[in-house]
Scaffold this motif. Structure first.
Motif, short mmCIF file in Angstrom:
data_model
loop_
_atom_site.label_atom_id
_atom_site.label_comp_id
_atom_site.label_asym_id
_atom_site.label_seq_id
_atom_site.Cartn_x
_atom_site.Cartn_y
_atom_site.Cartn_z
N LEU A 18 65.01 37.89 36.35
CA LEU A 18 64.43 37.91 35.01
C LEU A 18 62.96 37.52 35.14
CD1 LEU A 18 67.29 36.42 32.79
CD2 LEU A 18 66.75 38.82 33.28
N GLN A 19 62.19 38.41 35.70
CA GLN A 19 60.78 38.17 36.01
C GLN A 19 59.94 39.31 35.43
OE1 GLN A 19 61.99 38.48 40.23
NE2 GLN A 19 60.20 39.81 40.47
N GLN A 20 58.64 39.05 35.29
CA GLN A 20 57.78 39.98 34.57
C GLN A 20 57.87 41.42 35.06
OE1 GLN A 20 53.75 38.54 34.33
NE2 GLN A 20 54.32 36.84 33.02
N GLY A 21 57.78 41.65 36.36
CA GLY A 21 57.76 43.01 36.88
C GLY A 21 59.04 43.78 36.66
N ILE A 22 60.15 43.09 36.57
CA ILE A 22 61.44 43.76 36.35
C ILE A 22 61.76 43.84 34.86
CG2 ILE A 22 63.92 43.59 36.80
CD1 ILE A 22 63.13 42.62 39.64
N VAL A 57 62.53 37.96 42.96
CA VAL A 57 62.23 38.68 44.19
C VAL A 57 60.72 38.72 44.34
CG1 VAL A 57 62.34 40.96 43.08
CG2 VAL A 57 62.69 40.77 45.54
N ALA A 58 60.25 38.41 45.55
CA ALA A 58 58.82 38.40 45.83
C ALA A 58 58.62 38.64 47.32
CB ALA A 58 58.20 37.06 45.44
N PHE A 59 57.42 39.09 47.66
CA PHE A 59 57.10 39.40 49.05
C PHE A 59 55.73 38.86 49.40
CE2 PHE A 59 59.82 42.73 47.29
CZ PHE A 59 60.91 42.62 48.14
N HIS A 60 55.52 38.63 50.68
CA HIS A 60 54.21 38.19 51.17
C HIS A 60 53.20 39.29 50.87
CE1 HIS A 60 51.03 37.05 53.96
NE2 HIS A 60 51.53 35.83 53.86
N PRO A 83 51.21 39.51 42.74
CA PRO A 83 51.89 38.24 42.45
C PRO A 83 52.49 38.15 41.04
CG PRO A 83 49.81 37.83 43.55
CD PRO A 83 49.86 39.30 43.26
N GLU A 84 51.82 38.74 40.04
CA GLU A 84 52.33 38.63 38.67
C GLU A 84 53.68 39.33 38.49
OE1 GLU A 84 49.09 41.84 38.74
OE2 GLU A 84 49.28 39.81 39.49
N PHE A 85 54.04 40.24 39.39
CA PHE A 85 55.34 40.91 39.35
C PHE A 85 56.49 39.89 39.38
CE2 PHE A 85 59.02 42.71 41.57
CZ PHE A 85 59.23 43.89 40.88
N SER A 86 56.29 38.80 40.10
CA SER A 86 57.37 37.83 40.32
C SER A 86 57.32 36.63 39.39
CB SER A 86 57.33 37.34 41.77
OG SER A 86 57.49 38.44 42.63
N VAL A 87 56.40 36.60 38.45
CA VAL A 87 56.28 35.45 37.55
C VAL A 87 57.47 35.42 36.58
CG1 VAL A 87 54.88 34.43 35.71
CG2 VAL A 87 53.78 35.38 37.74
#
Length: 195
Positions: A18-22, A57-60, A83-87
């Motif tokens: 439940l993060q911004q990008g999704i 979910v986040a990646f380097h 980075p904002e995808f995973s906020v």
């Protein structure tokens, strides 16, 4: 759907992606509804002093930890999202009791693969998980299968879960989840918590 009894003992809430990008993606059930129900569930768990796990979910930035994607249908972006995808949304992470939330960052579909989720749950004596999030047939189902294989009892909040594809959501909730846990609505779960 299942009638639930007391969930207050040894139970954790796990909300997947439940993060911004999704949340910004088009889903079968509007993601705003799913987020609102996730917030309600989290509030009920926090009120009872039960663990709330927020999985993202986040990646380097260099994309070096992106999974191998040699598939017919692309599963992950070819480069790491910004980075904002995973906020995680402020509505989910702010307010009373949120300081005790557990945030788990995953790099695969399932929240157990390569993370400390099992350790965090076991150290808190958790043996049952209420699971919800996006997307049903990918992140939520992968997490559920691993949890079931690890011996956790499962409850699925059907109306706090959605998929990018309505047929995939329906398949998971009618064919997979009833075989590994119990399916219930948010209201029934909150009632069973006694919150």
């Amino acid at each position: 759907m299942t009638e639930l009894k007391n969930l207050a003992d040894r139970t954790a809430l796990v909300l997947v992606d439940l993060q911004q990008g999704i949340l910004a993606r088009e889903t079968a059930r509007p993601s705003g509804e799913v987020l609102a129900r996730g917030i309600r569930l989290a509030g009920a768990f926090r009120a009872r002093g039960l663990p709330v796990v927020l999985v993202k979910v986040a990646f380097h930035p260099d994309g070096g930890d992106l999974p191998v994607d040699d598939t017919d249908a692309r599963n992950f972006p070819p480069v790491a999202p910004p980075p904002e995808f995973s906020v995680l949304p402020a509505e989910l992470t702010g307010g009373p009791g949120t300081e005790n939330d557990i945030v788990v960052t995953k790099r695969h579909w399932g929240a157990f693969t390569g993370t400390e989720l099992d350790l965090q749950l076991r150290r808190r004596g958790v043996d049952r998980i209420v699971l919800a999030g996006i997307s049903t047939s990918i992140g939520v189902e992968s997490t559920a299968r691993s949890a079931w294989e690890l011996g956790y009892r499962l409850v699925f909040a059907e109306d706090a879960t959605t998929d990018l594809d309505a047929a995939s959501h329906a398949h998971t909730f009618t064919k997979i989840f009833p075989r590994i846990g119990r399916v219930a609505a948010t209201d029934a779960i909150v009632d069973a918590l006694g919150a």
